[in-house]
Design a protein around this motif. Structure first.
Motif, PDB file in Angstrom:
ATOM      1  N   ASN A   1      -2.914   6.577  -8.019  1.00  0.00           N
ATOM      2  CA  ASN A   1      -2.002   7.064  -9.056  1.00  0.00           C
ATOM      3  C   ASN A   1      -2.803   7.337 -10.326  1.00  0.00           C
ATOM      4  O   ASN A   1      -2.576   6.744 -11.363  1.00  0.00           O
ATOM      5  N   GLU A   2      -3.739   8.261 -10.240  1.00  0.00           N
ATOM      6  CA  GLU A   2      -4.661   8.512 -11.348  1.00  0.00           C
ATOM      7  C   GLU A   2      -3.992   9.130 -12.568  1.00  0.00           C
ATOM      8  O   GLU A   2      -4.514   9.049 -13.668  1.00  0.00           O
ATOM      9  N   ASN A   3      -2.818   9.735 -12.422  1.00  0.00           N
ATOM     10  CA  ASN A   3      -2.132  10.364 -13.544  1.00  0.00           C
ATOM     11  C   ASN A   3      -1.142   9.434 -14.226  1.00  0.00           C
ATOM     12  O   ASN A   3      -0.444   9.853 -15.136  1.00  0.00           O
ATOM     13  N   ASN A   4      -1.037   8.192 -13.760  1.00  0.00           N
ATOM     14  CA  ASN A   4      -0.117   7.213 -14.331  1.00  0.00           C
ATOM     15  C   ASN A   4       1.333   7.687 -14.253  1.00  0.00           C
ATOM     16  O   ASN A   4       2.126   7.462 -15.161  1.00  0.00           O
ATOM     17  N   ASP A   5       1.669   8.400 -13.182  1.00  0.00           N
ATOM     18  CA  ASP A   5       3.026   8.901 -12.987  1.00  0.00           C
ATOM     19  C   ASP A   5       3.934   7.793 -12.474  1.00  0.00           C
ATOM     20  O   ASP A   5       3.480   6.847 -11.838  1.00  0.00           O
ATOM     21  N   GLU A   6       5.221   7.947 -12.731  1.00  0.00           N
ATOM     22  CA  GLU A   6       6.208   7.050 -12.147  1.00  0.00           C
ATOM     23  C   GLU A   6       6.786   7.737 -10.921  1.00  0.00           C
ATOM     24  O   GLU A   6       7.165   8.904 -10.972  1.00  0.00           O
ATOM     25  N   PHE A   7       6.847   7.015  -9.811  1.00  0.00           N
ATOM     26  CA  PHE A   7       7.415   7.580  -8.599  1.00  0.00           C
ATOM     27  C   PHE A   7       7.833   6.468  -7.659  1.00  0.00           C
ATOM     28  O   PHE A   7       7.542   5.297  -7.877  1.00  0.00           O
ATOM     29  N   VAL A   8       8.550   6.868  -6.610  1.00  0.00           N
ATOM     30  CA  VAL A   8       8.978   5.955  -5.550  1.00  0.00           C
ATOM     31  C   VAL A   8       8.263   6.384  -4.278  1.00  0.00           C
ATOM     32  O   VAL A   8       8.144   7.578  -3.998  1.00  0.00           O
ATOM     33  N   VAL A   9       7.774   5.408  -3.524  1.00  0.00           N
ATOM     34  CA  VAL A   9       7.122   5.664  -2.246  1.00  0.00           C
ATOM     35  C   VAL A   9       8.025   5.124  -1.146  1.00  0.00           C
ATOM     36  O   VAL A   9       8.407   3.949  -1.172  1.00  0.00           O
ATOM     37  N   ASN A  10       8.394   5.996  -0.197  1.00  0.00           N
ATOM     38  CA  ASN A  10       9.179   5.581   0.967  1.00  0.00           C
ATOM     39  C   ASN A  10       8.341   5.775   2.218  1.00  0.00           C
ATOM     40  O   ASN A  10       7.672   6.806   2.362  1.00  0.00           O
ATOM     41  N   VAL A  11       8.384   4.804   3.116  1.00  0.00           N
ATOM     42  CA  VAL A  11       7.764   4.932   4.432  1.00  0.00           C
ATOM     43  C   VAL A  11       8.905   4.938   5.438  1.00  0.00           C
ATOM     44  O   VAL A  11       9.728   4.020   5.467  1.00  0.00           O
ATOM     45  N   SER A  12       8.972   6.002   6.242  1.00  0.00           N
ATOM     46  CA  SER A  12      10.054   6.109   7.222  1.00  0.00           C
ATOM     47  C   SER A  12       9.481   6.389   8.606  1.00  0.00           C
ATOM     48  O   SER A  12       8.362   6.873   8.749  1.00  0.00           O
ATOM     49  N   ASP A  13      10.289   6.077   9.612  1.00  0.00           N
ATOM     50  CA  ASP A  13       9.854   6.313  10.989  1.00  0.00           C
ATOM     51  C   ASP A  13      10.268   7.712  11.428  1.00  0.00           C
ATOM     52  O   ASP A  13      10.850   8.481  10.654  1.00  0.00           O
ATOM     53  N   ALA A  14       9.982   8.052  12.680  1.00  0.00           N
ATOM     54  CA  ALA A  14      10.254   9.389  13.196  1.00  0.00           C
ATOM     55  C   ALA A  14      11.752   9.693  13.260  1.00  0.00           C
ATOM     56  O   ALA A  14      12.140  10.861  13.311  1.00  0.00           O
ATOM     57  N   LEU A  15      12.594   8.661  13.220  1.00  0.00           N
ATOM     58  CA  LEU A  15      14.043   8.868  13.225  1.00  0.00           C
ATOM     59  C   LEU A  15      14.615   8.983  11.814  1.00  0.00           C
ATOM     60  O   LEU A  15      15.825   9.129  11.643  1.00  0.00           O
ATOM     61  N   GLY A  16      13.752   8.900  10.809  1.00  0.00           N
ATOM     62  CA  GLY A  16      14.194   9.033   9.425  1.00  0.00           C
ATOM     63  C   GLY A  16      14.654   7.746   8.782  1.00  0.00           C
ATOM     64  O   GLY A  16      15.129   7.755   7.647  1.00  0.00           O
ATOM     65  N   ARG A  17      14.519   6.621   9.482  1.00  0.00           N
ATOM     66  CA  ARG A  17      14.912   5.331   8.908  1.00  0.00           C
ATOM     67  C   ARG A  17      13.856   4.877   7.911  1.00  0.00           C
ATOM     68  O   ARG A  17      12.665   4.860   8.232  1.00  0.00           O
ATOM     69  N   THR A  18      14.286   4.493   6.708  1.00  0.00           N
ATOM     70  CA  THR A  18      13.359   3.993   5.703  1.00  0.00           C
ATOM     71  C   THR A  18      12.964   2.566   6.056  1.00  0.00           C
ATOM     72  O   THR A  18      13.815   1.695   6.197  1.00  0.00           O
ATOM     73  N   LEU A  19      11.662   2.334   6.213  1.00  0.00           N
ATOM     74  CA  LEU A  19      11.135   1.024   6.586  1.00  0.00           C
ATOM     75  C   LEU A  19      10.617   0.263   5.377  1.00  0.00           C
ATOM     76  O   LEU A  19      10.664  -0.965   5.350  1.00  0.00           O
TER      77      LEU A  19
END
Length: 65
Positions: A5-23
């Motif tokens: 995050n070199e630009n010091n931005d604010e964001f949300v990170v989501n990791v999801s599976d192949a079915l679209g479920r957020t893990l």
């Protein structure tokens, strides 16, 4: 997995599976690096989505072996 995050931005990170479920979901609001724990995920393809404070999306596939 490590994200820079070199630009010091604010964001949300989501990791999801192949079915679209957020893990995993994590808000990020500091500079530097973010580490996402993947050792608890079985082998397969996952999708990491970055959502900026402005609502911009970027999704990348990640393969865990």
């Amino acid at each position: 997995m490590v994200l820079d995050n070199e630009n010091n931005d604010e964001f949300v990170v989501n990791v999801s599976d192949a079915l679209g479920r957020t893990l995993q979901s994590q808000a990020v609001n500091s500079n530097g690096y973010l580490t996402i724990e993947t050792s608890n995920l079985p082998a397969g393809t996952y999708f990491v989505t970055l959502i900026s404070a402005e609502g911009l999306l970027e999704t990348k596939p990640v393969v865990i072996k």
